[in-house]
Design a protein around this motif. Structure first.
Motif, PDB file in Angstrom:
ATOM      1  N   LYS A   7       0.829  -1.204   0.000  1.00 43.75           N
ATOM      2  CA  LYS A   7       0.000   0.000   0.000  1.00 43.75           C
ATOM      3  C   LYS A   7       0.863   1.254   0.000  1.00 43.75           C
ATOM      4  O   LYS A   7       0.403   2.329  -0.331  1.00 43.75           O
ATOM      5  N   ASN A  27      -3.477 -10.026  -0.682  1.00 41.34           N
ATOM      6  CA  ASN A  27      -3.883  -9.061   0.356  1.00 41.34           C
ATOM      7  C   ASN A  27      -4.471  -7.795  -0.262  1.00 41.34           C
ATOM      8  O   ASN A  27      -5.459  -7.251   0.241  1.00 41.34           O
ATOM      9  N   GLN A  30      -8.005  -8.569  -1.500  1.00 34.78           N
ATOM     10  CA  GLN A  30      -8.937  -8.670  -0.377  1.00 34.78           C
ATOM     11  C   GLN A  30      -9.267  -7.291   0.187  1.00 34.78           C
ATOM     12  O   GLN A  30     -10.425  -7.008   0.507  1.00 34.78           O
ATOM     13  N   THR A  31      -8.268  -6.437   0.307  1.00 34.77           N
ATOM     14  CA  THR A  31      -8.487  -5.092   0.833  1.00 34.77           C
ATOM     15  C   THR A  31      -9.391  -4.292  -0.092  1.00 34.77           C
ATOM     16  O   THR A  31     -10.316  -3.603   0.361  1.00 34.77           O
ATOM     17  N   THR A  34     -12.971  -5.436   0.183  1.00 35.21           N
ATOM     18  CA  THR A  34     -13.589  -5.016   1.429  1.00 35.21           C
ATOM     19  C   THR A  34     -14.109  -3.589   1.329  1.00 35.21           C
ATOM     20  O   THR A  34     -15.174  -3.268   1.861  1.00 35.21           O
TER      21      THR A  34
END
Length: 64
Positions: A7, A27, A30-31, A34
């Protein structure tokens, strides 16, 4: 410089193994799925995810 957090805009990919790059990519996906982040954050995460995807596609695959 941060080599652990995709990030972070300073995130460096050069020394990541395939497994680490794939884990960071998972990851990131998934982030993004979300939600709940600003457009700026989502855009940065998406761009880093694309960099990770390109890196993963360049790694030679060993089928042993």
């Amino acid at each position: 410089m941060n080599d652990e957090n995709p990030k972070d805009p300073t995130f460096e990919l050069d020394n990541l193994s395939f497994e680490d790059a794939l884990s960071h990519l998972d990851n990131a996906v998934q982030t993004l799925e979300t939600g709940g982040m600003s457009l700026d954050e989502a855009t940065r995460l998406y761009e880093n995810g694309m960099r990770l995807a390109r890196l993963c596609s360049k790694h030679p695959v060993s089928y042993t």
